[in-house]
Scaffold this motif. Sequence first.
Motif, PDB file in Angstrom:
ATOM      1  N   ARG A  10       0.809  -1.220   0.000  1.00  0.00           N
ATOM      2  CA  ARG A  10       0.000   0.000   0.000  1.00  0.00           C
ATOM      3  C   ARG A  10       0.841   1.268   0.000  1.00  0.00           C
ATOM      4  O   ARG A  10       0.369   2.336  -0.396  1.00  0.00           O
ATOM      5  N   ILE A  11       2.091   1.185   0.449  1.00  0.00           N
ATOM      6  CA  ILE A  11       2.948   2.386   0.481  1.00  0.00           C
ATOM      7  C   ILE A  11       4.142   2.257  -0.461  1.00  0.00           C
ATOM      8  O   ILE A  11       4.998   3.127  -0.478  1.00  0.00           O
ATOM      9  N   ARG A  12       4.206   1.187  -1.262  1.00  0.00           N
ATOM     10  CA  ARG A  12       5.414   0.890  -2.028  1.00  0.00           C
ATOM     11  C   ARG A  12       5.757   1.994  -3.030  1.00  0.00           C
ATOM     12  O   ARG A  12       6.902   2.416  -3.116  1.00  0.00           O
ATOM     13  N   GLY A  13       4.772   2.445  -3.832  1.00  0.00           N
ATOM     14  CA  GLY A  13       5.047   3.469  -4.835  1.00  0.00           C
ATOM     15  C   GLY A  13       5.560   4.755  -4.213  1.00  0.00           C
ATOM     16  O   GLY A  13       6.574   5.320  -4.642  1.00  0.00           O
ATOM     17  N   LYS A  14       4.881   5.218  -3.172  1.00  0.00           N
ATOM     18  CA  LYS A  14       5.286   6.461  -2.501  1.00  0.00           C
ATOM     19  C   LYS A  14       6.648   6.306  -1.826  1.00  0.00           C
ATOM     20  O   LYS A  14       7.503   7.184  -1.908  1.00  0.00           O
ATOM     21  N   PHE A  15       6.843   5.151  -1.180  1.00  0.00           N
ATOM     22  CA  PHE A  15       8.102   4.919  -0.459  1.00  0.00           C
ATOM     23  C   PHE A  15       9.292   4.940  -1.403  1.00  0.00           C
ATOM     24  O   PHE A  15      10.286   5.628  -1.164  1.00  0.00           O
ATOM     25  N   ILE A 143      18.562  16.865 -10.009  1.00  0.00           N
ATOM     26  CA  ILE A 143      17.560  17.722  -9.365  1.00  0.00           C
ATOM     27  C   ILE A 143      16.173  17.446  -9.926  1.00  0.00           C
ATOM     28  O   ILE A 143      15.181  17.362  -9.183  1.00  0.00           O
ATOM     29  N   VAL A 144      16.084  17.265 -11.251  1.00  0.00           N
ATOM     30  CA  VAL A 144      14.787  16.952 -11.863  1.00  0.00           C
ATOM     31  C   VAL A 144      14.283  15.602 -11.365  1.00  0.00           C
ATOM     32  O   VAL A 144      13.094  15.438 -11.068  1.00  0.00           O
ATOM     33  N   LYS A 145      15.182  14.629 -11.243  1.00  0.00           N
ATOM     34  CA  LYS A 145      14.778  13.314 -10.732  1.00  0.00           C
ATOM     35  C   LYS A 145      14.229  13.422  -9.312  1.00  0.00           C
ATOM     36  O   LYS A 145      13.227  12.787  -8.978  1.00  0.00           O
ATOM     37  N   ILE A 146      14.906  14.204  -8.477  1.00  0.00           N
ATOM     38  CA  ILE A 146      14.461  14.361  -7.088  1.00  0.00           C
ATOM     39  C   ILE A 146      13.028  14.885  -7.041  1.00  0.00           C
ATOM     40  O   ILE A 146      12.201  14.438  -6.241  1.00  0.00           O
ATOM     41  N   GLY A 147      12.714  15.850  -7.927  1.00  0.00           N
ATOM     42  CA  GLY A 147      11.360  16.384  -7.966  1.00  0.00           C
ATOM     43  C   GLY A 147      10.356  15.437  -8.607  1.00  0.00           C
ATOM     44  O   GLY A 147       9.200  15.356  -8.181  1.00  0.00           O
ATOM     45  N   ALA A 148      10.797  14.686  -9.629  1.00  0.00           N
ATOM     46  CA  ALA A 148       9.866  13.853 -10.399  1.00  0.00           C
ATOM     47  C   ALA A 148       9.591  12.500  -9.753  1.00  0.00           C
ATOM     48  O   ALA A 148       8.502  11.943  -9.937  1.00  0.00           O
ATOM     49  N   LEU A 149      10.543  11.956  -9.012  1.00  0.00           N
ATOM     50  CA  LEU A 149      10.382  10.599  -8.465  1.00  0.00           C
ATOM     51  C   LEU A 149       9.151  10.447  -7.568  1.00  0.00           C
ATOM     52  O   LEU A 149       8.380   9.502  -7.739  1.00  0.00           O
ATOM     53  N   PRO A 150       8.920  11.358  -6.594  1.00  0.00           N
ATOM     54  CA  PRO A 150       7.708  11.206  -5.780  1.00  0.00           C
ATOM     55  C   PRO A 150       6.429  11.310  -6.604  1.00  0.00           C
ATOM     56  O   PRO A 150       5.437  10.633  -6.312  1.00  0.00           O
ATOM     57  N   VAL A 151       6.444  12.146  -7.637  1.00  0.00           N
ATOM     58  CA  VAL A 151       5.269  12.280  -8.513  1.00  0.00           C
ATOM     59  C   VAL A 151       4.997  10.954  -9.221  1.00  0.00           C
ATOM     60  O   VAL A 151       3.862  10.470  -9.270  1.00  0.00           O
ATOM     61  N   PHE A 152       6.046  10.347  -9.775  1.00  0.00           N
ATOM     62  CA  PHE A 152       5.880   9.053 -10.446  1.00  0.00           C
ATOM     63  C   PHE A 152       5.446   7.974  -9.463  1.00  0.00           C
ATOM     64  O   PHE A 152       4.716   7.044  -9.836  1.00  0.00           O
ATOM     65  N   GLY A 153       5.910   8.075  -8.214  1.00  0.00           N
ATOM     66  CA  GLY A 153       5.456   7.121  -7.202  1.00  0.00           C
ATOM     67  C   GLY A 153       3.951   7.149  -7.042  1.00  0.00           C
ATOM     68  O   GLY A 153       3.288   6.111  -6.963  1.00  0.00           O
ATOM     69  N   ARG A 154       3.376   8.351  -7.024  1.00  0.00           N
ATOM     70  CA  ARG A 154       1.917   8.482  -6.904  1.00  0.00           C
ATOM     71  C   ARG A 154       1.216   8.026  -8.181  1.00  0.00           C
ATOM     72  O   ARG A 154       0.152   7.413  -8.133  1.00  0.00           O
ATOM     73  N   THR A 159      -1.972   4.189 -11.640  1.00  0.00           N
ATOM     74  CA  THR A 159      -2.100   3.608 -12.982  1.00  0.00           C
ATOM     75  C   THR A 159      -1.348   2.300 -13.169  1.00  0.00           C
ATOM     76  O   THR A 159      -1.585   1.595 -14.151  1.00  0.00           O
ATOM     77  N   GLY A 160      -0.426   1.980 -12.270  1.00  0.00           N
ATOM     78  CA  GLY A 160       0.344   0.754 -12.396  1.00  0.00           C
ATOM     79  C   GLY A 160       1.716   0.990 -13.009  1.00  0.00           C
ATOM     80  O   GLY A 160       1.963   2.006 -13.659  1.00  0.00           O
ATOM     81  N   VAL A 161       2.599   0.008 -12.808  1.00  0.00           N
ATOM     82  CA  VAL A 161       3.987   0.123 -13.245  1.00  0.00           C
ATOM     83  C   VAL A 161       4.109   0.042 -14.765  1.00  0.00           C
ATOM     84  O   VAL A 161       4.887   0.772 -15.377  1.00  0.00           O
ATOM     85  N   ARG A 162       3.324  -0.852 -15.391  1.00  0.00           N
ATOM     86  CA  ARG A 162       3.495  -1.117 -16.824  1.00  0.00           C
ATOM     87  C   ARG A 162       3.344   0.148 -17.666  1.00  0.00           C
ATOM     88  O   ARG A 162       4.159   0.418 -18.546  1.00  0.00           O
ATOM     89  N   ARG A 163       2.316   0.938 -17.401  1.00  0.00           N
ATOM     90  CA  ARG A 163       2.066   2.128 -18.210  1.00  0.00           C
ATOM     91  C   ARG A 163       3.181   3.154 -18.062  1.00  0.00           C
ATOM     92  O   ARG A 163       3.648   3.731 -19.041  1.00  0.00           O
ATOM     93  N   VAL A 164       3.629   3.371 -16.827  1.00  0.00           N
ATOM     94  CA  VAL A 164       4.702   4.346 -16.587  1.00  0.00           C
ATOM     95  C   VAL A 164       6.009   3.869 -17.222  1.00  0.00           C
ATOM     96  O   VAL A 164       6.702   4.638 -17.892  1.00  0.00           O
ATOM     97  N   LEU A 165       6.351   2.590 -17.036  1.00  0.00           N
ATOM     98  CA  LEU A 165       7.589   2.055 -17.589  1.00  0.00           C
ATOM     99  C   LEU A 165       7.587   2.127 -19.117  1.00  0.00           C
ATOM    100  O   LEU A 165       8.577   2.529 -19.733  1.00  0.00           O
ATOM    101  N   ALA A 200      13.533   9.304 -14.400  1.00  0.00           N
ATOM    102  CA  ALA A 200      12.896   9.162 -13.084  1.00  0.00           C
ATOM    103  C   ALA A 200      11.756   8.166 -13.159  1.00  0.00           C
ATOM    104  O   ALA A 200      11.610   7.301 -12.286  1.00  0.00           O
ATOM    105  N   GLY A 201      10.946   8.271 -14.200  1.00  0.00           N
ATOM    106  CA  GLY A 201       9.846   7.314 -14.363  1.00  0.00           C
ATOM    107  C   GLY A 201      10.338   5.910 -14.593  1.00  0.00           C
ATOM    108  O   GLY A 201       9.780   4.940 -14.069  1.00  0.00           O
TER     109      GLY A 201
END
Length: 203
Positions: A10-15, A143-154, A159-165, A200-201
Motif C-alpha cells: 500500500r505504500i510501495r510506490g510512494k516509499f 535535481i529533476v529526478k528528485i522532484g519527479a520521483l515522488p510524482v511518479f510514485g503516486r 495507474t500501475g507500473v506497466r504504463r509508466v515504464l 525518473a519514471g
Amino acid sequence: PWMSRVVPARIRGKFFGRRQGVVQGAMLVGLVGAGMSLEAASETSHLHAVYAGMFAMAAVARLGGAIAIARQGGQIVSRPQRRMRLRSIPPRLRGTPRATLLGYLLAALAATAISGPFLTPYLLVHEHIGYARYCVFTAAIVIVKIGALPVFGRVIHRTGVRRVLTTCALGIAPIPLLWATSAAFWWLLVVQLYAGVVWAGFE
C-alpha cells in the motif's frame, strides 16, 4: 522478493519514489564534492591520496550497508522458504511477462552502461564546456529526478507500473538523437532536464 516483504504494497510506490529522491540527492552531493576535491587535489601532489580516500569511504559505506542488511530480522523473513537451483529458473521464467520485463531491463541498462561513459569526455574534451558547466549539466538531471520521483510514485500507485515504464522507455529512446541535434549548452541542458523526467519514471 525480500524488498516486497520489507515494504508493504500500500505504500510501495510512494516509499520508493521518496527513497530514490534521497538517493539522487546524496549522489549529487557526492558527485559535485568528489569532482571539486579531485580538481583541487590535481593542483597539488595529493591527487592519488584523495582518490584512495574516496574509495576507502565508499568501502566503509558498503560494509555498513551489508551489516545493516544482515541484521534484518523480527517480522521480516530474509531467507527463502526453500532452495532453488539456478538452472531451474530460466524454464520457470520462459514465456512469462517477467521474462519479457527482465530481458527489456537487461537490454536497456546494458545499452546505457556502454554508451553512458562516452558522454563525459565528449562534453569536456570535444565540446570544451568546462567543469563548472559540466557540474550544472550533471546536477540538472539529478535535481529533476528528485522532484519527479515522488510524482511518479503516486502515478504508479494509480495507474500501475506497466504504463509508466512503457511511456518512459519510449521517452528515453530519442535522447541520444536530441543530444546530437545541437552542441549549444542551453540545448544540452534542456535535453538533460527532459532526460531527468523520463529516467525518473523508468527508475
